[in-house]
Design a protein around this motif. Sequence first.
Motif, PDB file in Angstrom:
ATOM      1  N   ASP A 107       0.859  -1.184   0.111  1.00 14.23           N
ATOM      2  CA  ASP A 107       0.097  -0.104   0.089  1.00 14.23           C
ATOM      3  C   ASP A 107       0.733   1.226   0.006  1.00 14.23           C
ATOM      4  O   ASP A 107       0.592   2.359  -0.062  1.00 14.23           O
ATOM      5  CB  ASP A 107      -0.974  -0.028   1.237  1.00 14.23           C
ATOM      6  CG  ASP A 107      -0.263  -0.106   2.476  1.00 14.23           C
ATOM      7  OD1 ASP A 107       1.091  -0.388   2.520  1.00 14.23           O
ATOM      8  OD2 ASP A 107      -0.999   0.191   3.655  1.00 14.23           O
ATOM      9  N   VAL A 157       2.913   2.035  -2.343  1.00 16.58           N
ATOM     10  CA  VAL A 157       2.995   2.403  -3.894  1.00 16.58           C
ATOM     11  C   VAL A 157       1.612   2.934  -4.432  1.00 16.58           C
ATOM     12  O   VAL A 157       0.900   2.060  -5.060  1.00 16.58           O
ATOM     13  CB  VAL A 157       3.454   1.317  -4.858  1.00 16.58           C
ATOM     14  CG1 VAL A 157       4.148   1.985  -6.192  1.00 16.58           C
ATOM     15  CG2 VAL A 157       4.793   0.714  -4.071  1.00 16.58           C
ATOM     16  N   THR A 158       1.268   4.004  -3.952  1.00 13.09           N
ATOM     17  CA  THR A 158       0.045   4.476  -4.229  1.00 13.09           C
ATOM     18  C   THR A 158       0.357   6.298  -4.366  1.00 13.09           C
ATOM     19  O   THR A 158       1.189   6.606  -4.147  1.00 13.09           O
ATOM     20  CB  THR A 158      -1.258   4.599  -3.287  1.00 13.09           C
ATOM     21  OG1 THR A 158      -0.632   5.328  -1.856  1.00 13.09           O
ATOM     22  CG2 THR A 158      -1.407   3.248  -2.976  1.00 13.09           C
ATOM     23  N   GLU A 159      -0.810   6.865  -5.092  1.00 13.38           N
ATOM     24  CA  GLU A 159      -0.490   8.230  -5.386  1.00 13.38           C
ATOM     25  C   GLU A 159      -0.007   9.099  -4.256  1.00 13.38           C
ATOM     26  O   GLU A 159       0.518  10.258  -4.219  1.00 13.38           O
ATOM     27  CB  GLU A 159      -1.619   8.971  -6.224  1.00 13.38           C
ATOM     28  CG  GLU A 159      -1.558   8.816  -7.580  1.00 13.38           C
ATOM     29  CD  GLU A 159      -2.354   9.645  -8.209  1.00 13.38           C
ATOM     30  OE1 GLU A 159      -3.566   9.329  -8.241  1.00 13.38           O
ATOM     31  OE2 GLU A 159      -1.846  10.459  -9.194  1.00 13.38           O
ATOM     32  N   GLY A 166       2.663   6.674  -8.884  1.00 15.99           N
ATOM     33  CA  GLY A 166       1.133   6.461  -8.760  1.00 15.99           C
ATOM     34  C   GLY A 166       0.609   6.992 -10.107  1.00 15.99           C
ATOM     35  O   GLY A 166      -0.333   6.441 -10.786  1.00 15.99           O
ATOM     36  N   GLN A 167       1.159   8.021 -10.565  1.00 16.36           N
ATOM     37  CA  GLN A 167       0.657   8.677 -11.863  1.00 16.36           C
ATOM     38  C   GLN A 167       0.804   7.819 -12.761  1.00 16.36           C
ATOM     39  O   GLN A 167       0.115   7.600 -13.766  1.00 16.36           O
ATOM     40  CB  GLN A 167       1.231  10.209 -12.128  1.00 16.36           C
ATOM     41  CG  GLN A 167       0.789  11.134 -12.871  1.00 16.36           C
ATOM     42  CD  GLN A 167      -0.604  11.407 -12.634  1.00 16.36           C
ATOM     43  OE1 GLN A 167      -0.936  11.651 -11.305  1.00 16.36           O
ATOM     44  NE2 GLN A 167      -1.401  11.441 -13.542  1.00 16.36           N
ATOM     45  N   LEU A 182       1.205   4.740 -12.921  1.00 13.42           N
ATOM     46  CA  LEU A 182       0.273   3.633 -12.946  1.00 13.42           C
ATOM     47  C   LEU A 182      -0.958   4.206 -13.581  1.00 13.42           C
ATOM     48  O   LEU A 182      -1.552   3.340 -14.166  1.00 13.42           O
ATOM     49  CB  LEU A 182       0.198   2.957 -11.559  1.00 13.42           C
ATOM     50  CG  LEU A 182       1.284   2.274 -10.827  1.00 13.42           C
ATOM     51  CD1 LEU A 182       0.792   2.004  -9.486  1.00 13.42           C
ATOM     52  CD2 LEU A 182       1.425   0.978 -11.813  1.00 13.42           C
ATOM     53  N   LYS A 183      -1.546   5.422 -13.338  1.00 13.24           N
ATOM     54  CA  LYS A 183      -2.873   5.591 -13.825  1.00 13.24           C
ATOM     55  C   LYS A 183      -2.782   5.844 -15.368  1.00 13.24           C
ATOM     56  O   LYS A 183      -3.799   5.528 -15.744  1.00 13.24           O
ATOM     57  CB  LYS A 183      -2.992   7.073 -12.904  1.00 13.24           C
ATOM     58  CG  LYS A 183      -4.427   6.884 -12.305  1.00 13.24           C
ATOM     59  CD  LYS A 183      -4.771   8.288 -11.774  1.00 13.24           C
ATOM     60  CE  LYS A 183      -5.855   8.455 -10.874  1.00 13.24           C
ATOM     61  NZ  LYS A 183      -5.950   9.631 -10.394  1.00 13.24           N
ATOM     62  N   ASP A 216      10.419   8.119  -4.302  1.00 14.26           N
ATOM     63  CA  ASP A 216       9.598   8.672  -5.656  1.00 14.26           C
ATOM     64  C   ASP A 216      10.483   9.546  -6.320  1.00 14.26           C
ATOM     65  O   ASP A 216      10.512   9.404  -7.655  1.00 14.26           O
ATOM     66  CB  ASP A 216       8.365   9.312  -5.174  1.00 14.26           C
ATOM     67  CG  ASP A 216       7.319   9.571  -6.253  1.00 14.26           C
ATOM     68  OD1 ASP A 216       7.209   8.514  -6.983  1.00 14.26           O
ATOM     69  OD2 ASP A 216       6.546  10.549  -6.633  1.00 14.26           O
ATOM     70  N   TRP A 237       7.011  -3.125  -9.301  1.00 15.86           N
ATOM     71  CA  TRP A 237       6.521  -1.998 -10.477  1.00 15.86           C
ATOM     72  C   TRP A 237       7.269  -1.992 -11.407  1.00 15.86           C
ATOM     73  O   TRP A 237       8.519  -1.775 -11.225  1.00 15.86           O
ATOM     74  CB  TRP A 237       6.639  -0.604  -9.301  1.00 15.86           C
ATOM     75  CG  TRP A 237       6.031   0.581  -9.797  1.00 15.86           C
ATOM     76  CD1 TRP A 237       4.856   1.160  -9.820  1.00 15.86           C
ATOM     77  CD2 TRP A 237       6.727   1.586 -10.882  1.00 15.86           C
ATOM     78  NE1 TRP A 237       4.792   2.383 -10.257  1.00 15.86           N
ATOM     79  CE2 TRP A 237       5.873   2.586 -10.928  1.00 15.86           C
ATOM     80  CE3 TRP A 237       8.022   1.361 -11.262  1.00 15.86           C
ATOM     81  CZ2 TRP A 237       6.291   3.551 -11.949  1.00 15.86           C
ATOM     82  CZ3 TRP A 237       8.404   2.444 -12.255  1.00 15.86           C
ATOM     83  CH2 TRP A 237       7.686   3.419 -12.437  1.00 15.86           C
TER      84      TRP A 237
END
Lengths: 1034, 236
Positions: free
Chosen positions: A78, A80-82, A89-90, A92-93, A262, A308
């Motif tokens: 959790d 690795v989220t924005e 995260g970006q 990934l989106k 990051d 990732w």
Amino acid sequence: MLGWIQHRWTGLFLLFLGLASLVLFLYGFFPLKYHSGKLSNIDDLPNFIDGVSIDGHQVYSSSESSVVLMVIDGLRYDFVTEEYMPYAGQLLKNKTACIYVSVAEPPTVTMPRIKSPERKKEKAQWRRTINFWRDIFAMMTGSVSTFADVALNFGAPAVQGDSVLRVAKARGRKTVMYGDDTWLRLFPGLWTEYDGTTSFFVTDYTEVDNNVTRHLDAVLTPDEKKKPTFDFLVLHYLGLDHIGHLEGARSAKIKPKLLEMDEVVKKIYTAMQEWDRSAVLIVCGDHGMRDAGGHGGASSSEVLVPLWVARAQDFSCPHPVGPGPTVAQVDLAPTIAWLLGAAPPGDSTGRILPSLLPSDVREHLYLLHVTAQHNTKQGLSTDAEYYHQFKRAEKQFSHFLVTGQQSAAKIAKEFYEESLEKMSEYLNVTTTSFDMFAIGVAIVMLYLIATSLLCVTLYSLQPDRARKTSTITRQHNTVSFQGSLVALFVVVLICSIILVTACFITETKSQVCSFTPEWIIQFAAIPFAMALTYFIIQKGVEKIKDLSTLNDLNTIDYLLIGGTIFHSFSFFGTSFIEEEHMTWYFFWNTLMFFVLVRTLVIVIMYLSKKMTGATEVQDKPELAQRMTAVGVGIVPKWVLLIALHRYLRTMNQTGDRWLFLPDTADWLNAPENAFYLQAHLVIGTIGTLLVCIRNLRYMNNVLHIHTILTLAAGFCILSYRISTKTLDVPLEDIQTWDPVQIVNVFWAVLILQFIFEVLSYIGAFRTCGLKPLEDITPATNKFVYNVPKAKTEDHFYDPVMDEPWNVEEVKLNFVRSSSHLMLNNMMLIVTLLMRPHNVIMVPSIFITCKLTSKCMDHKLLDSRSGKRTEVVDILSRTLVHMWIGILFFFYQGNSNSLASVDLGSGYVGLREYCPARVALRMGLHAYAGPALAGAALFCTIAAQAESWKEYLQQTWRATNILALHRVYALVVYCIIATVFRHHLFVWTVFSPKLLYDFVATVFSLQALGTIAQIEALAHITNKLARIFTNRSKL
Amino acid sequence: MFSLTNHLELRRITISSLITCIYLPSIVTVVSYKGLLYSVGNASSFYILVLIFIAELLKSFYLNSNNDIQAKKKQSKNKAGDIIRSFVFLLCVKFCFFVGIILFGAPVLDCHEETLMLSTLLTLLTVFPLIVHTGVETSMQLLFGLKNYGKDTIIEMLVNNALLTICGAWLGAVVIPLDWNTPWQVWPIPCYLGAIGGFLLSNVLTVLKVTLMSAAQKYPALNVLVHVLNRFQTSK
């Protein structure tokens, strides 16, 4: 079968069964999977698919790229989220990056809990290396490591087999590593460029990461052709894990740290886009962390790790946004190898990450084919469903290659994926799961054996008369031989039915239940052993009636028994395993304190009575009697012994937590203190020699031949020390001698001593026949008749009326002398093997044993007189010798970690490596304490026995007690290891202890076997002597 | 085993034990409240020992007050000499404790200050009350088991106290090597506190026993508990 419980070596046999059960347990506990160590080559790639040719080389390496592997220690899913890592995260989106859930195996990496100064760095580092081993091993070799990998490699923690780095180097790729230096030690010589950081200071969470990041700018700058300067870059960031350990996963420092990570991701990704070469960035954690910080359990926050992936150019993640599909850690190895254009490492079992697979159907299928084919070589059976699936897929693939039909390609892809899935599932199950059925059966067996040994021991502790009455009653209701056979058969049948039913009910996949030819014998042996223990327990419950002797136990005995029982259970705490020596030191201190108080009280009582008037002493003659045996000097001697132990305890720091503290051995080994070291060495050696010569009085020391031989052995030891430059003596001559030759001479001397002893007894015996001396070989007859000692002569010249050859006396003498000979030789050998500063342990063990048995004599300590105390005596003596043995095991610097095994002692007097000899030397060196204390115990028994019968009985009791303790410790520890099999420390703490227990069991079996051999030898010499005498009479 | 025959003695014992149960915890509480609990081994905490010394002295004056006529006679004979002798004896005992503690595992080359403080505490809690109560010779004889304390309840209590104190200090050492990483796992804090705890426990047990014994006269069912307590104390 009814006599089993009465047989003297039942205990030994049960111990053997215990060892067999332990082997079964180990089989279940350490999944046996060998890494073949086979190296793969790029030319091994298949060029034909089911007969259709394809240019494997070209297809395989069509998408070569630079790879950046960024390992962030403790990165959990959790994170690795924005929220925490906006840039990642970006991506990934936007679907320009992909995320997977990778599952780390539960025993994951940990940090050491101590900071370790430079001096003891190596030892501490070794422990850490094992911790890191598993994850890096999985990522780089593509196979899940087993404990055997670590155990078989100990001492040299480099990965022996194939790895991504090896194949990369074989292809001439440039590999760069910045981060924890464990990587360097695991793959020495395989890096083109590196900068390792040590991470001992948990409190440091900025410096460790800055040390990695500071190289980034330089390494990311492409050369003039806009190509990156490396092919494979590994970055290992430890800071996050350190914060987790210090403050937990909810710490305020986590977020800035993740932002920093990051930034690094962003930097690498933007740099990659400028390169004129395809590049892949992989970010992963090696384990997660609990909210409270730390890791090690199997909870999802610890085990689930993000993986990732982003490719710099034209990449779009094929998976929907959200938590990606689950992959295994081992998948990294073939993926990276493929990206580097190298063949998958020899032992890899993973598959290539699906999102990276090329869109070109031919290449895609070819890669699937390569990984699937590679996996089938990992020892999978060829008649399983997945193999057929693979074959079918191969057919479809070739069909596609020939005709170009898309439908065939689609089918082939499906088939390949299905079979890959099944294969990796199967490989995972076989490598990582415990064989619970085997473990369960082994524990039940151990439990039964321990119970039956308890019965045997209690039975043997009964006083004579109780046993005799029981034998008489036995004769009255003896069942016929056939009857007992039938009973045995029935019990065996019942046991096997239970076992087979258990097999089918549990539906286990265990090999034990496979009913294959190689397992059927073992499988059949289990019910037999169960039946045996059943009968022993049954008889024991029936026959143990009179345990009144145990009422005489005093406080010290209770301490001994209670301590021994409690100690096994203390292993439920991991730190009690790592610091086992502390438990023993504490017990031993308490024991010494109790004995001190008891003896002090008795001595002062005696002295004051004596001072106040002799009449009172005469009134209580038993007090005087008790005192005359030991004398008043016992108290100062005991205090000196306490001081000696205090000193020996400081000799070697052991365990884990206090390992880094300086100890006396370090001080002695410093070059400026060489004199003191040599003084220790000389005092230890001379002390050993004195003890040996003192022991010679129990032997047939004719013409002082034994004395001469012992001195010769001592001379060998000293000259060995001189020739290996540990002892600095201005004797040029000796310094040039060959150590190996000296050791050979040493062995020869010891063997000579033994042969001489046996021969003299054979020869001695025939002179009992009152024969004239002339026709006997001159050597042996001198030995008997010119003995200066009255004792032995008495035995030979003083024939009992109805037994003219006083066989039993001579046997007892033989046993006495050979036990002491065994002790002497063992002491000499251990003196030779020991490190110079530890040599002093050898005479110390002997002194401790002697003094302790004197002080703990029940006749001295307990005021009740007129009782026979031999049963309680042997009980307390056996236990206390066992304690002493274990104590010295730890004094010597051993611990329950594999790092403390002294490899150097294995090569004393050897020119080249010979596994058996090295192992024997190392074993004897490590277990010198228990071995010498045990030998001293049996010597005392032999020396104090008044008759052959008493000796046999006392030996029987001691054997049973020792075997009982061994099996008891095993069963408790096996249960503990099973309970904690998913514990974080299962590799670093529990498993090594299991190995130590295994070795200890083997050695105690061997030691008790030696005692049995000595007895057998007594009988054999008797027989031989009889033959000789008969002939000479003829 | 206490006897109920001498009510005066029993009352003294109860009251002195109660005083201990009050003053020792309050000292520890105050010290820990001030945050000095972990410096208990330093010489700066000497005032604790002085406090205990005074308290024990007062207690034994109370215990001795117009009870033992013989002791009074002796005291009047040669008081100064007695005090000097007991002082020397106490020093000897302290030294013995010091050497013994080092032999049984205290650091040899450093931490002498801490070890000295611990041995002083042990002397104060074990031998000192005995000496003040009975004098040097008798206490020596008692220590080495030459003399049985028979039915002297006070001495029995004192010996029990001494035994439990040593036990407490001994068991306190168990926690030092454990890996809890707490600030008090430092030599000699656990042993120091263990000794105090043992002493306290012994006093609590004494009070408990006397209370139970007097209660058992009314309710005979409580005799079982008294028996258990007696067994516990004799099993040492």
